[in-house]
Structures are given as structure tokens and as C-alpha cells.
Enzyme design. Structure first.
Site, PDB file in Angstrom:
ATOM      1  N   SER A 154       0.674  -1.587   0.091  1.00 29.12           N
ATOM      2  CA  SER A 154       0.282  -0.071   0.120  1.00 29.12           C
ATOM      3  C   SER A 154       0.579   1.338  -0.185  1.00 29.12           C
ATOM      4  CB  SER A 154      -1.082  -0.195   1.014  1.00 29.12           C
ATOM      5  OG  SER A 154       0.307   0.101   2.403  1.00 29.12           O
ATOM      6  N   THR A 172      -2.707   2.956   3.831  1.00 28.02           N
ATOM      7  CA  THR A 172      -1.078   4.219   4.803  1.00 28.02           C
ATOM      8  C   THR A 172      -0.328   3.879   5.389  1.00 28.02           C
ATOM      9  OG1 THR A 172      -2.224   5.751   2.905  1.00 28.02           O
ATOM     10  CG2 THR A 172      -1.141   6.804   4.468  1.00 28.02           C
ATOM     11  N   THR A 223       1.653   7.103   0.531  1.00 26.83           N
ATOM     12  CA  THR A 223       0.604   5.672  -0.241  1.00 26.83           C
ATOM     13  C   THR A 223       0.216   5.625  -1.764  1.00 26.83           C
ATOM     14  OG1 THR A 223      -1.607   4.869   0.290  1.00 26.83           O
ATOM     15  CG2 THR A 223      -1.925   7.346  -0.226  1.00 26.83           C
ATOM     16  N   ARG A 248      -7.304   9.496  -9.651  1.00 26.64           N
ATOM     17  CA  ARG A 248      -7.334   9.813  -8.597  1.00 26.64           C
ATOM     18  C   ARG A 248      -6.067  10.381  -7.939  1.00 26.64           C
ATOM     19  NH1 ARG A 248      -6.142   7.649  -3.306  1.00 26.64           N
ATOM     20  NH2 ARG A 248      -8.976   7.206  -2.394  1.00 26.64           N
ATOM     21  N   THR A 264      -5.642   7.282   7.908  1.00 28.24           N
ATOM     22  CA  THR A 264      -5.703   5.624   6.812  1.00 28.24           C
ATOM     23  C   THR A 264      -7.268   5.424   6.735  1.00 28.24           C
ATOM     24  OG1 THR A 264      -4.252   3.814   6.977  1.00 28.24           O
ATOM     25  CG2 THR A 264      -5.091   4.493   8.558  1.00 28.24           C
ATOM     26  N   GLY A 265      -7.413   5.304   6.090  1.00 32.33           N
ATOM     27  CA  GLY A 265      -8.398   4.443   5.562  1.00 32.33           C
ATOM     28  C   GLY A 265      -9.271   5.060   4.166  1.00 32.33           C
TER      29      GLY A 265
HETATM   30  N1  ASP Z   1      -5.745   7.099   2.965  1.00 36.91           N
HETATM   31  C1  ASP Z   1      -5.540   6.241   1.538  1.00 36.91           C
HETATM   32  C2  ASP Z   1      -6.128   6.943  -0.153  1.00 36.91           C
HETATM   33  O1  ASP Z   1      -7.226   6.870   0.385  1.00 36.91           O
HETATM   34  C3  ASP Z   1      -5.341   5.374   1.785  1.00 36.91           C
HETATM   35  C4  ASP Z   1      -5.245   4.298   2.940  1.00 36.91           C
HETATM   36  O2  ASP Z   1      -4.664   5.174   4.036  1.00 36.91           O
HETATM   37  O3  ASP Z   1      -4.898   3.428   3.159  1.00 36.91           O
HETATM   38  O4  ASP Z   1      -5.609   6.762  -0.546  1.00 36.91           O
END
Ligand code: ASP
Length: 323
Positions: A79, A183, A201, A211, A234-235
Site C-alpha cells: 500500500s 497507508t 501511500t 485519482r 488512513t482509510g
Molecule cells: N487514505 C489513503 C487513500 O485513500 C489510503 C489508505 O490510507 O490506505 O489514498
């Protein structure tokens, strides 16, 4: 470094060294009690490297950058950086940001291709330019100019995962829904009230090309303010960007919330504004200028483990969760 202007590169090294000197020094670092807080299991080796770098250089910016380089360089972390899962066309596009809480300044890069250490490019956007964010080909050309090497970021494993995704007729696309987040976010203090936040990330796996998630956006993936504290997230960045996650947490702390309360307050706010947010992927970390920390996630389905380095001890711990 064929295509690189060597004098430019040396100026970069000098500029970074000068920034490091402003940021701290090794003798002070010896006396300080730094704390490094990161997301996920890959945050643990990142924190450990950051602590080493801080001890030897006294620079918190160096520490956060070099710490985050660890998962960026690790092909097994799918990731972040090298080995990160690609976009829907099979191309790895990376996002990163680093924010200095003293200067209230950030460097960030979005949708950067073929450079495995976007956090280091972001650091040079901060040190070498008057800009905050560089995106796409501009970020790539900037990195080349400053001596970064272009390379493929796909590993045999990440290529295989993309091929499997493509071959599956049921595969999910971001035209409809999203999944797969993970991330590295890091918040650090030198123990003397200085804070730095960083985030790196490969973003949402198999995303639509171009994106940009929350991670490289100031106030979303990172925020740091020496007067208050710092945060990272993160998320699901497509969701969290709409809540300006990290700066919101810092503002809650500014009004008196502890870092843990601030993380929970944001999660509750997300659910109050839209009940469906209960089921989303959100993980938050925060630290105030006194070195108190918070970590929380929305639900069990996206359970956040966080890494904490403090007083020479490196741990992987469970965050709180709202549901
Ligand atoms: N927040 C990050 C994104 O949406 C991905 C992640 O945190 O896993 O790009």
C-alpha cells in the site's frame, strides 16, 4: 544521475542540511525525548528508523522522511511506495506529504509515477520551492531534476494482483465502490514541542488513473502545528477528504480535547452527518505538543493497529474503535 544537473543536486543537499540544522541538532536530540506514532504494523520499523535518524541528526523532518522511506522501500508493503498496488491501468501512482509544525508549511506530491520515495520528493517540494503541492508529470519531472531515479514500481506480486483483479469479471471498480486501504501516516515530536506529520501511500488499489486521495492533501492526510499537535489518517481517502480529517482533529485538540478524545469526536461527527459512515474504513492517529497520543478507528472491519516508539520502546498496539 545522467539527466540531473549536479549543481542543483548539491544545492538540494545543502538546502536540506540547512533545514535540518534549523530543525534541531544531534546534541539536543540526545537530551530530548522524541515520540514516533505511526499507522499499521509497517509503522513499527518506520518508527524505529525515525528514532535512529533523529538521534544521529537531531532533525525531526529527516527522521519522519527517512522513517517513512522504510515501508516505501519494502516490496512486501503493498500500500506504499515500491510494491504498492497499481491503478486500474496497472500503473503505480503514489501520494505523499510532510508538514512542519513550526513553519506551518507542507510539501506534497500527488499521482507521482516511477519514483519509489514520494515522501522524499515531498520533502524537497517543502525545502526547495514556494509551492505546496506538485502533481503528476510535473512532480515526476521535479523529482528527476533533483536526482531521483525513475524505476518500475510494480513487483511480480503486485503485477499478479492487478492481473487477477483484471481477469475477474466481477471485479470492483471505483466507478461504483471502493476497497483496500492501508497507508503509512506518522506523527512525531522531538519532545520539546516541535511536531512533524508525514504520510505516504499508493492510495486505493486499482483506482481510476489520476485519482488523488486524502494522504497528500494538507489538513486531510497530514497536519502539524507546534502550538497544538499533529494528526494523520488512513482509510477511505475519498470519504475522509470531505471531513478534512487531520486539521479537524488538531482543531478539536486546540479547543481542549485530548488526542484520543479528538479522534473519537471526529469519528462521531462523521456518523452524525451520515449514518452510513459507521461502515466505512477510517483510522486516525494524533499527538499533542505534550506528547500525549490518540489512535482510533471507526469499526472492527477496519481495525487500526498503531505503532508507538517512546523512551526506546517500540510497540504495536490496538487503537480504540467507535463501533
Ligand atoms: N487514505 C489513503 C487513500 O485513500 C489510503 C489508505 O490510507 O490506505 O489514498
Amino acid at each position: 544521475m545522467d539527466s540531473v544537473d549536479r549543481r542543483d543536486f548539491m544545492k538540494t543537499v545543502a538546502a536540506t542540511a540547512a533545514a535540518s540544522a534549523l530543525d534541531g541538532n544531534a546534541a539536543e536530540a540526545d537530551r530530548a525525548r522524541p515520540i514516533f506514532l505511526s499507522t499499521w504494523a509497517h509503522g513499527k520499523p518506520a518508527n524505529e528508523r525515525a528514532a535512529e535518524v533523529f538521534k544521529s541528526s537531531g532533525s525531526l523532518l529527516d527522521a519522519v522522511e527517512k522513517g517513512i522511506n522504510v515501508p516505501e522501500n519494502d516490496p512486501n508493503v503493498t500500500s506504499v511506495g515500491y510494491g504498492g498496488l497499481p491503478n486500474a491501468e496497472g500503473v503505480v501512482e503514489l501520494d505523499a506529504a510532510i508538514m512542519d509544525g513550526t513553519r506551518h508549511r507542507t510539501g506534497s506530491v500527488c499521482a507521482l509515477r516511477m519514483i519509489k520515495n514520494p515522501i522524499s520528493v515531498a520533502r524537497l517540494v517543502l525545502e526547495r520551492t514556494s509551492h505546496t503541492t506538485l502533481a503528476g508529470d510535473g512532480a515526476f519531472q521535479f523529482a528527476l531534476k533533483l536526482g531521483f531515479e525513475a524505476q518500475t514500481l510494480l513487483t511480480p506480486q503486485s503485477l499478479q494482483k492487478w492481473l487477477d483483479w483484471k481477469a475477474n469479471p466481477q471485479h470492483k471498480t471505483y466507478w461504483l465502490s471502493a476497497e483496500n486501504h492501508d497507508t503509512i501516516g506518522m506523527v512525531a515530536t522531538d519532545g520539546n514541542g516541535h511536531l512533524v506529520s508525514g504520510c505516504s501511500t499508493s492510495g486505493a488499489a486499482f483506482k481510476i488513473p489520476g485519482r488523488v486521495g486524502d494522504s497528500p492533501l494538507v489538513g486531510c492526510g497530514v497536519y502539524a502545528d507546534d502550538n497544538v499537535g499533529g494528526a494523520s489518517a488512513t482509510g477511505d481517502g475519498d470519504l475522509m477528504t470531505n471531513y478534512c480529517t487531520s486539521v479537524s482533529i488538531v482543531h478539536f485538540m486546540r479547543r481542549g480535547a485530548s488526542p484520543q478524545e479528538a479522534c473519537m469526536e471526529l469519528l462521531k461527527h462523521m456518523v452524525e452527518t451520515d449514518g452510513k459512515n459507521k461502515d466505512t474504513q477510517v483510522g486516525l492517529i494524533a499527538m499533542n505538543k505534550h506528547g500525549e497520543i490518540g489512535a482510533a478507528c471507526m469499526n472492527e472491519g477496519f481495525f487500526l493497529k498503531y505503532a508507538l516508539w517512546k523512551d526506546g520502546q517500540s510497540q504495536l498496539l490496538d487503537s480504540a474503535r467507535l463501533y
